[in-house]
Design a protein around this motif. Sequence first.
Motif, mmCIF file in Angstrom:
data_model
loop_
_atom_site.group_PDB
_atom_site.id
_atom_site.type_symbol
_atom_site.label_atom_id
_atom_site.label_comp_id
_atom_site.label_asym_id
_atom_site.label_seq_id
_atom_site.Cartn_x
_atom_site.Cartn_y
_atom_site.Cartn_z
ATOM 1 N N UNK A 54 -48.523 -8.479 6.477
ATOM 2 C CA UNK A 54 -48.121 -7.605 5.372
ATOM 3 C C UNK A 54 -48.292 -8.213 3.986
ATOM 4 N N UNK A 55 -48.340 -9.551 3.906
ATOM 5 C CA UNK A 55 -48.439 -10.195 2.599
ATOM 6 C C UNK A 55 -47.075 -10.448 1.989
ATOM 7 N N UNK A 56 -47.044 -11.354 1.014
ATOM 8 C CA UNK A 56 -45.756 -11.737 0.421
ATOM 9 C C UNK A 56 -45.189 -10.662 -0.494
ATOM 10 N N UNK A 57 -46.048 -9.821 -1.078
ATOM 11 C CA UNK A 57 -45.572 -8.825 -2.046
ATOM 12 C C UNK A 57 -44.597 -7.839 -1.409
ATOM 13 N N UNK A 58 -44.786 -7.507 -0.136
ATOM 14 C CA UNK A 58 -43.916 -6.546 0.532
ATOM 15 C C UNK A 58 -42.647 -7.184 1.075
ATOM 16 N N UNK A 59 -42.694 -8.474 1.365
ATOM 17 C CA UNK A 59 -41.577 -9.121 2.053
ATOM 18 C C UNK A 59 -40.641 -9.888 1.121
ATOM 19 N N UNK A 60 -41.216 -10.575 0.137
ATOM 20 C CA UNK A 60 -40.430 -11.493 -0.691
ATOM 21 C C UNK A 60 -39.260 -10.835 -1.424
ATOM 22 N N UNK A 61 -39.400 -9.622 -1.964
ATOM 23 C CA UNK A 61 -38.291 -9.066 -2.763
ATOM 24 C C UNK A 61 -36.971 -8.905 -2.020
ATOM 25 N N UNK A 62 -36.999 -8.882 -0.680
ATOM 26 C CA UNK A 62 -35.785 -8.527 0.056
ATOM 27 C C UNK A 62 -35.219 -9.655 0.913
ATOM 28 N N UNK A 63 -35.875 -10.822 0.922
ATOM 29 C CA UNK A 63 -35.484 -11.818 1.918
ATOM 30 C C UNK A 63 -34.159 -12.508 1.605
ATOM 31 N N UNK A 64 -33.605 -12.334 0.400
ATOM 32 C CA UNK A 64 -32.334 -12.973 0.076
ATOM 33 C C UNK A 64 -31.120 -12.077 0.302
#
Length: 417
Positions: A282-292
Amino acid sequence: MRLTDFIRANAPFLTAGALLTFLSSFGQTYFISLFAGEIRLSFDLTHGAWGGIYMIGTMASAAVMVWAGGLTDLFRVRLLAPIVLIGLAIACLAMAFNPWVWALPVIIFALRLFGQGMCSHIAVVAMARWFVATRGRALSIASLGFALGEALVPMAVVAAMSVVAWQNIWILGAVICLCALPVLARLLAQERTPASHAATDVSVGMQGHHWRRMQALRHPLFWCMVPAVLGPSAFNTAFFFHQVHVAEVKGLEHLVFVSFFPLYTAIGIAAMVLSGWALDKLGTARLTPYYQLPMVAAFLIFGLTRSPLGLVVGFVFLGLTSGANATLPNAFWAEFYGTAHIGSIKSMATAVMVLGSAIGPGLTGLLIDLGVGIETQFIGIAAFFVGTTVFMNWGISRAARDLPTATTDTDLRRPQP
């Protein structure tokens, strides 16, 4: 390529990365904090004084990381890593034999720079540069060294301190670092030189080019990511740094408290592997915003519950973000800013991370001395992670429009002798 085939084809490089991340344990907070009681007793320090010493040494290491991290763009891992491990071994010996309180900040500086800073930085930069289409897998496998250290080291150290002097454990740490030198040399008998391959590396970032450090610093996305990079380091570090105090507040024996660590590590490993797989898809753009977001739940639980079962649930949520944190942010810098200058750009992020690990223990220790309970602080920390999620969503959603739509990168360019 199947996972087993991928590991078999790239075993020396993945093993070298995992070895370096494991050896970073000797400079990580979860290791140093195990000796907090003994160090404070030996040097007659309060929580705030010990936290202040830790903060000074760590902040100094963060400043040096800005320069030292860029060396990964110029020199081979097989040259830098032995120097770093020798420095880490010397720092471990210094902690074992040091009789002076004034030397503690210097020793902490060396442990943090060579351990948490450079060992981790060299490993993740190498994975981000060497692997492109399978970057997520490579980072998740190399990061297993972090998980292995978190799972095994705390319980082993706590058990060992019941039968041997705590200084002897630091001596053993130095011996382990030195014994790793020939192993690492064997694993990296063949390895490329970053300066020689950077010009042909086609893993570009936003707007189709490789960003330099100053360009990245002038881009708003970098500053949207700063709180997200600083937060887990600051407050995960603070949580483990004050683990003895937290156990006391929760009414648990320290050994019982650290017995939760393997569960935390198991969840972290699962999240690490899953996030690595999802990253490649999926790439980091879709995943990074929500991992915290799991970190929000973790600190709310730590602040509100005192039951062992509640703490177990908190460790589960903490492990989810900690595992994803080993892969997503490290791949993020390469995907958004390219790989030609990834060492110098990632060194800025590493410096922020190390700075966070200085601020967290120092700030929370000071607040404890001022009468602000650690449980109350945990509620505020949860609110902080809500803010980081908002910032990441805003910055990444805008910057993702400039990402290349396709890439011609290969999984791994075979190193040259």
